[in-house]
Design an enzyme around this catalytic site. Structure first.
Site, short mmCIF file in Angstrom:
data_model
loop_
_atom_site.label_atom_id
_atom_site.label_comp_id
_atom_site.label_asym_id
_atom_site.label_seq_id
_atom_site.Cartn_x
_atom_site.Cartn_y
_atom_site.Cartn_z
N GLY A 203 0.54 -1.13 -0.15
CA GLY A 203 0.43 0.49 0.08
C GLY A 203 0.77 1.27 -0.11
O GLY A 203 2.02 1.41 -0.42
N GLY A 204 0.39 2.61 0.54
CA GLY A 204 0.94 3.83 0.64
C GLY A 204 2.08 3.81 1.22
O GLY A 204 3.28 4.36 1.10
N GLY A 438 24.13 14.08 -28.29
CA GLY A 438 23.69 14.46 -27.60
C GLY A 438 24.00 13.63 -26.35
O GLY A 438 24.99 14.20 -25.39
N ALA A 439 24.25 12.20 -26.74
CA ALA A 439 25.14 11.54 -25.35
C ALA A 439 26.40 12.10 -24.85
O ALA A 439 26.60 11.92 -23.94
CB ALA A 439 24.68 10.01 -26.41
C1 HXC Z 1 -4.01 -4.25 11.41
C2 HXC Z 1 -2.57 -6.31 10.73
C3 HXC Z 1 -2.44 -5.53 9.48
C4 HXC Z 1 -2.80 -4.52 9.51
C5 HXC Z 1 -1.25 -7.60 9.17
N1 HXC Z 1 -1.98 -7.53 10.62
N2 HXC Z 1 -1.90 -6.90 8.55
N3 HXC Z 1 -3.22 -5.78 11.81
N4 HXC Z 1 -2.94 -4.19 10.38
N5 HXC Z 1 -2.39 -3.34 8.43
C6 HXC Z 1 -2.31 -8.67 11.40
C7 HXC Z 1 -3.06 -10.18 11.09
O1 HXC Z 1 -4.44 -9.38 11.57
C8 HXC Z 1 -2.17 -10.75 11.66
O2 HXC Z 1 -2.67 -10.99 13.73
C9 HXC Z 1 -0.89 -10.50 12.10
O3 HXC Z 1 -0.70 -8.93 11.86
C10 HXC Z 1 0.28 -11.42 10.94
O4 HXC Z 1 -0.93 -11.27 9.81
P1 HXC Z 1 -1.32 -12.69 9.16
O5 HXC Z 1 -1.95 -12.15 7.88
O6 HXC Z 1 -1.72 -14.04 9.82
O7 HXC Z 1 0.02 -12.56 8.12
P2 HXC Z 1 0.19 -13.27 7.21
O8 HXC Z 1 -0.38 -14.64 6.36
O9 HXC Z 1 2.03 -13.74 7.01
O10 HXC Z 1 0.28 -12.23 5.89
C11 HXC Z 1 0.75 -10.40 5.78
C12 HXC Z 1 0.15 -9.32 5.27
C13 HXC Z 1 -0.84 -9.84 5.29
C14 HXC Z 1 0.28 -10.23 3.51
C15 HXC Z 1 1.24 -8.41 5.84
O11 HXC Z 1 -0.92 -9.74 6.71
C16 HXC Z 1 -1.57 -8.52 4.54
O12 HXC Z 1 -2.42 -8.75 3.66
N6 HXC Z 1 -2.31 -7.61 5.81
C17 HXC Z 1 -2.95 -6.07 5.34
C18 HXC Z 1 -1.77 -5.17 3.76
C19 HXC Z 1 -2.83 -4.27 3.86
O13 HXC Z 1 -3.45 -4.21 2.77
N7 HXC Z 1 -2.14 -3.27 4.58
C20 HXC Z 1 -2.51 -1.83 4.38
C21 HXC Z 1 -2.44 -1.39 3.03
S1 HXC Z 1 -2.25 0.02 3.20
P3 HXC Z 1 -3.32 -12.25 14.58
O14 HXC Z 1 -3.10 -11.84 15.48
O15 HXC Z 1 -4.31 -12.57 13.46
O16 HXC Z 1 -1.45 -12.66 14.05
C22 HXC Z 1 -1.71 0.77 3.63
C23 HXC Z 1 -1.68 2.75 3.83
C24 HXC Z 1 -0.15 3.30 4.14
O17 HXC Z 1 -0.84 0.77 4.25
C25 HXC Z 1 -1.43 4.71 3.25
C26 HXC Z 1 0.11 5.60 3.75
C27 HXC Z 1 -0.60 7.18 3.24
#
Ligand code: HXC
Length: 551
Positions: A203-204, A438-439
């Site tokens: 993501g971001g 130019g290069a």
């Molecule tokens: C809260 C999160 C989390 C999140 C993971 N966890 N991502 N908790 N916020 N963003 C937690 C899970 O609930 C889980 O908790 C633990 O972390 C491990 O995650 P798993 O999914 O079990 O691990 P894995 O299978 O290895 O997968 C990892 C992952 C997946 C690929 C990162 O968790 C995932 O897709 N997460 C979301 C990614 C995402 O879309 N993030 C937002 C991006 S947008 P438990 O308690 O069950 O162990 C963003 C915006 C930024 O970041 C903007 C900036 C301007």
């Protein structure tokens, strides 16, 4: 080059071992009891904080072939030098985090330590705590590290292993990212920033590493993308995998997002330590100079024979680099992307330098979009951190074609040109063979405020190659000739005339467009002699807020 006082070389203080604390462990821990109980409580809290997300999650991390946040810091820093900050900072307990357990350190380990004795600041996201997701306290710790690093003039190294913005904290998490992005930009060009990707970066969140100077990804275990495979499939109907979408292979070979790809985490960490040897701690320091151990007068007979007789036959520019620089050592940056230009760090008589070189083995060394971006970004880094730039030129021009034109070679080629013009660090150029059109001008020609321009006797400095030039200059006359033999003889004659004029560096030398023609074998001592007076170079440009570089 500016000379400032370096951080005093004071040996680090060994932290006392646990054994000295044993007597307090017999007391019942209490935050409000006797002194011994309070100390026992403190020790218990430290132990808990050190355990991160607990044994199970640490085991899961290891099973994926990943180190924990603390293991990474231990491997990166000189032994025993880590000093932690914000160990007990926790989330604010608002939004969906209301009533949730407080998590010591909020999923990121931060602090400072030493690498080869030099001060560095570090943050390391802890995937075992809520997937290393970034809450507001987590972000504050990273921002705090940046503030300290800026004040004290030291690099920041960040291990990224995070699920991105902590969903439960909503806008407060996003605000945290905003604060980090601002810190990245505020520190840009002041202190070196290195991002090591050792897990997800989605993501971001990818924009914090993207704002730093170097990204090191780790094969198999790290991924960077704006949206993951499931969203890509849902929105675009494209089936893909984590690796195909944003693995180390993609970003180090295709997109130019990652300068380096480590085979595993140990390799990624070693890359950081190696890289830091070539760069100063901040923009006010000179680049690291070590006592030279290679012969500064060393010549290389191989260089007198490396250029093929036929100017269209390729050779390997890396061989030239290995012959010239100290001990043949070269730390290549972006080894796998934009391979028609070579960039990286080496030493010249102990002085750290940045190399920008065309690679005649790939696309004849022509400049294309990727090469221009790659070279431009590197030159800007070297310029920001006072690292002299040595350019080795064999360039037949910009790569022609629809793909390049429609991809924006004009806008992107301008980035390399801009970077060369803008750079005020010592700039030395050596033309080994072709320097066309130019290069030629772009690749560190004398007109871009370089300091010393050398050419080998094999240099060809012209608007274009002989074949094209003869056709353009004499096309009407040649087209009118009906006898093929006569026509070919005329082409040969005109080509020879053109080559006599331009396929040697003497015309350019006579006109003052290069400073000296040198024996290829003597390139090393000649560049060393050209460089040392430049180590005190000071050049300033007209005051302005900032230039409007082509983006
Ligand atoms: C809260 C999160 C989390 C999140 C993971 N966890 N991502 N908790 N916020 N963003 C937690 C899970 O609930 C889980 O908790 C633990 O972390 C491990 O995650 P798993 O999914 O079990 O691990 P894995 O299978 O290895 O997968 C990892 C992952 C997946 C690929 C990162 O968790 C995932 O897709 N997460 C979301 C990614 C995402 O879309 N993030 C937002 C991006 S947008 P438990 O308690 O069950 O162990 C963003 C915006 C930024 O970041 C903007 C900036 C301007």
């Amino acid at each position: 080059m500016k000379h400032f006082i370096e951080l005093p070389k004071i040996p680090h203080v060994e932290m006392p071992s646990r054994s000295t604390k044993a007597k307090h462990e017999t007391s019942e821990p209490s935050p409000t009891g006797t002194t011994s109980e309070k100390i026992a409580y403190y020790l218990k809290r430290v132990d808990e904080a050190l355990q991160g997300g607990g044994e199970k999650r640490i085991a899961a991390q290891h099973e994926k072939g990943k180190y924990t946040a603390r293991e990474r810091i231990d491997k990166l820093l000189d032994p025993g030098t880590f000093v932690e900050t914000g160990q007990f900072l926790v989330h604010k307990g608002i939004g969906l985090m209301k009533g949730k357990p407080e998590l010591d350190g909020d999923g990121v380990v931060t602090g400072y330590g030493r690498i080869n004795g030099r001060l560095v600041y570090v943050y390391s996201q802890d995937f075992t705590i809520l997937g290393g997701s970034l809450g507001n306290a987590h972000a504050r710790k990273i921002v705090d590290i940046y503030k300290r690093a800026l004040k004290n003039g030291a690099p920041v190294i960040g291990f990224n292993d995070s699920g991105g913005a902590r969903i439960q904290e909503g806008v407060d998490a996003l605000a945290g990212y905003g604060d980090i992005f601002f810190s990245n930009v505020n520190a840009s060009g002041v202190i070196p920033q290195i991002s090591v990707i050792v897990g997800p970066s989605a993501g971001g969140a990818v924009y914090s590493p993207a704002l730093t100077d170097f990204i090191i990804m780790t094969e198999d275990t790290s991924h960077m993308f704006i949206t993951g495979p499931s969203v890509v499939e849902e929105v675009m109907g494209e089936k893909t995998s984590f690796d195909e979408l944003g693995g180390a292979g993609v970003h180090a070979f295709k997109t130019g997002v990652a300068q380096f790809a480590g085979r595993d985490e140990d390799d990624s960490i070693e890359l950081v330590r190696n890289l830091l040897q070539f760069i100063p701690s901040n923009n006010l320091e000179d680049p690291p100079i070590i006592d030279p151990t290679d012969d500064k007068a060393r010549t290389s007979d191989r260089l007198d024979e490396i250029i093929p007789d036929d100017s269209n036959t390729p050779y390997d520019m890396k061989e030239i680099i290995h012959e010239i620089f100290d001990h043949g050592q070269f730390m290549e940056v972006f080894e796998h992307w934009g391979k028609n230009i070579i960039i990286g760090f080496a030493r010249l008589n102990g002085v750290s330098v940045g190399i920008v070189a065309n690679q005649p083995k790939i696309l004849a060394g022509a400049l294309d979009i990727d090469a221009s971006i790659k070279g431009g970004k590197f030159i800007r880094f070297c310029d920001a951190f006072n690292i002299p730039i040595i350019s080795l030129v064999d360039v037949p021009g910009f790569l022609p074609g629809l793909q390049q034109e429609h991809g924006g070679i004009i806008r992107n080629g301008a980035k390399l040109l801009y970077a060369y013009c803008e750079a005020t660090v010592p700039k030395i150029t050596v033309i080994t063979r072709k320097a066309y059109g130019g290069a030629y001008i772009v690749m560190g020609s004398k007109h871009l405020a370089t300091d010393y321009n050398f050419a080998w006797p094999t240099a060809e400095i012209a608007v274009m190659g002989a074949g094209g030039a003869v056709k353009i200059l004499h096309g009407r006359k040649l087209n009118a000739m009906e006898d093929d033999d006569e026509k070919n003889a005329e082409i040969d004659k005109l080509t020879t005339e053109y080559k006599e004029q331009f396929y040697s560096p003497f015309t350019a030398a006579k006109l003052g467009h290069i400073d000296e023609i040198i024996m290829p074998s003597e390139t090393r001592p000649r560049i060393i002699e050209a460089l040392w007076p430049l180590l005190t170079k000071r050049e300033s440009r007209m005051k302005r807020k900032h230039g409007n570089m082509p983006l």
